[in-house]
Design an enzyme around this catalytic site. Sequence first.
Site, PDB file in Angstrom:
ATOM      1  N   LYS A  38       0.841  -1.205   0.000  1.00 16.98           N
ATOM      2  CA  LYS A  38       0.000   0.000   0.000  1.00 16.98           C
ATOM      3  C   LYS A  38       0.880   1.262   0.000  1.00 16.98           C
ATOM      4  O   LYS A  38       2.104   1.181   0.193  1.00 16.98           O
ATOM      5  CB  LYS A  38      -0.921  -0.039   1.229  1.00 16.98           C
ATOM      6  CG  LYS A  38      -1.964  -1.170   1.172  1.00 16.98           C
ATOM      7  CD  LYS A  38      -2.843  -1.141   2.419  1.00 16.98           C
ATOM      8  CE  LYS A  38      -3.942  -2.184   2.347  1.00 16.98           C
ATOM      9  NZ  LYS A  38      -4.819  -2.148   3.553  1.00 16.98           N
ATOM     10  N   TYR A  91     -12.340  -2.434  -3.335  1.00 15.66           N
ATOM     11  CA  TYR A  91     -12.846  -2.523  -1.962  1.00 15.66           C
ATOM     12  C   TYR A  91     -14.373  -2.548  -1.885  1.00 15.66           C
ATOM     13  O   TYR A  91     -14.941  -2.214  -0.850  1.00 15.66           O
ATOM     14  CB  TYR A  91     -12.283  -1.366  -1.135  1.00 15.66           C
ATOM     15  CG  TYR A  91     -10.868  -1.603  -0.632  1.00 15.66           C
ATOM     16  CD1 TYR A  91     -10.546  -2.765   0.089  1.00 15.66           C
ATOM     17  CD2 TYR A  91      -9.861  -0.675  -0.847  1.00 15.66           C
ATOM     18  CE1 TYR A  91      -9.256  -2.983   0.549  1.00 15.66           C
ATOM     19  CE2 TYR A  91      -8.561  -0.894  -0.386  1.00 15.66           C
ATOM     20  CZ  TYR A  91      -8.272  -2.050   0.318  1.00 15.66           C
ATOM     21  OH  TYR A  91      -7.002  -2.276   0.792  1.00 15.66           O
ATOM     22  N   THR A 144      -5.034  -8.199  10.274  1.00 14.28           N
ATOM     23  CA  THR A 144      -5.424  -6.912   9.675  1.00 14.28           C
ATOM     24  C   THR A 144      -4.950  -5.719  10.503  1.00 14.28           C
ATOM     25  O   THR A 144      -4.443  -4.737   9.966  1.00 14.28           O
ATOM     26  CB  THR A 144      -6.963  -6.860   9.509  1.00 14.28           C
ATOM     27  OG1 THR A 144      -7.368  -7.959   8.701  1.00 14.28           O
ATOM     28  CG2 THR A 144      -7.398  -5.553   8.864  1.00 14.28           C
ATOM     29  N   ASN A 169      -1.870  -0.194   7.205  1.00 14.92           N
ATOM     30  CA  ASN A 169      -1.363  -1.527   7.568  1.00 14.92           C
ATOM     31  C   ASN A 169      -0.503  -2.163   6.462  1.00 14.92           C
ATOM     32  O   ASN A 169      -0.430  -3.374   6.328  1.00 14.92           O
ATOM     33  CB  ASN A 169      -2.499  -2.442   8.023  1.00 14.92           C
ATOM     34  CG  ASN A 169      -3.535  -2.696   6.942  1.00 14.92           C
ATOM     35  OD1 ASN A 169      -3.427  -2.176   5.836  1.00 14.92           O
ATOM     36  ND2 ASN A 169      -4.518  -3.518   7.249  1.00 14.92           N
ATOM     37  N   HIS A 173      -1.924  -5.287   1.292  1.00 18.91           N
ATOM     38  CA  HIS A 173      -3.198  -5.957   1.013  1.00 18.91           C
ATOM     39  C   HIS A 173      -2.896  -7.332   0.437  1.00 18.91           C
ATOM     40  O   HIS A 173      -1.942  -7.493  -0.317  1.00 18.91           O
ATOM     41  CB  HIS A 173      -4.024  -5.173  -0.020  1.00 18.91           C
ATOM     42  CG  HIS A 173      -5.146  -5.987  -0.595  1.00 18.91           C
ATOM     43  ND1 HIS A 173      -6.346  -6.139   0.054  1.00 18.91           N
ATOM     44  CD2 HIS A 173      -5.216  -6.757  -1.718  1.00 18.91           C
ATOM     45  CE1 HIS A 173      -7.122  -6.957  -0.666  1.00 18.91           C
ATOM     46  NE2 HIS A 173      -6.454  -7.346  -1.738  1.00 18.91           N
ATOM     47  N   GLU A 224      -9.578 -10.116  -8.086  1.00 20.59           N
ATOM     48  CA  GLU A 224      -8.596  -9.027  -7.992  1.00 20.59           C
ATOM     49  C   GLU A 224      -7.529  -9.120  -9.092  1.00 20.59           C
ATOM     50  O   GLU A 224      -7.103  -8.098  -9.623  1.00 20.59           O
ATOM     51  CB  GLU A 224      -7.980  -9.015  -6.587  1.00 20.59           C
ATOM     52  CG  GLU A 224      -9.012  -8.567  -5.552  1.00 20.59           C
ATOM     53  CD  GLU A 224      -8.606  -8.780  -4.101  1.00 20.59           C
ATOM     54  OE1 GLU A 224      -7.417  -9.086  -3.843  1.00 20.59           O
ATOM     55  OE2 GLU A 224      -9.476  -8.643  -3.225  1.00 20.59           O
TER      56      GLU A 224
END
Length: 141
Positions: free
Chosen positions: A3, A43, A85, A106, A109, A120
């Site tokens: 991310k 998402y 998570t 975090n 993904h 995805e």
Amino acid sequence: MVKPDGVQRGLVGEIVSRFEKKGLKIVGAKLMQVPQSLAEEHYAEHKERPFFKDLVSFITSSPVFAMVLEGDNAISVARTLMGKTNPAESAPGTIRGDYGLTIGMNIIHGSDSAESAAREINLWFKGESVSYDRAVDAWLA
Ligand code: DAT
Ligand code: MG
């Protein structure tokens, strides 16, 4: 996918290295600025959650490093390497456990099922992933 926080903090190499050393095969990889529409589609399952807006604005705030990884039990193996998570609850030794501090940032993904991985990969890497053999594969499974 690393991310924006992971890319900004210079963790791409470290994270790719962990997956490579584990034995997973990289069959797709790219640095990209995520369009708003792709972020919302990616998402979509969280559309009704109170954090959806923040999540989409975070993931589009700076480039991400997206990957397709292949290997025996690749999804569960990658999720184990990632950690829980919430980085505050992730075990040390995991990516989120070692590098993350808050759930809002975090680091990484990862697809959570074969169905979400297929969805995805189609969304992020349609027709772009590469099929190849590695000599080392015989020593991994
Ligand atoms: P994961 O990324 O481990 O698959 P998820 O699919 O449940 O977790 O949620 C997607 C992302 O949304 C997660 O990486 C961080 C954010 N998120 C999840 N729960 C949250 C919460 N309670 N508050 C803020 N952000 C949250
Ligand atoms: Mg998820």
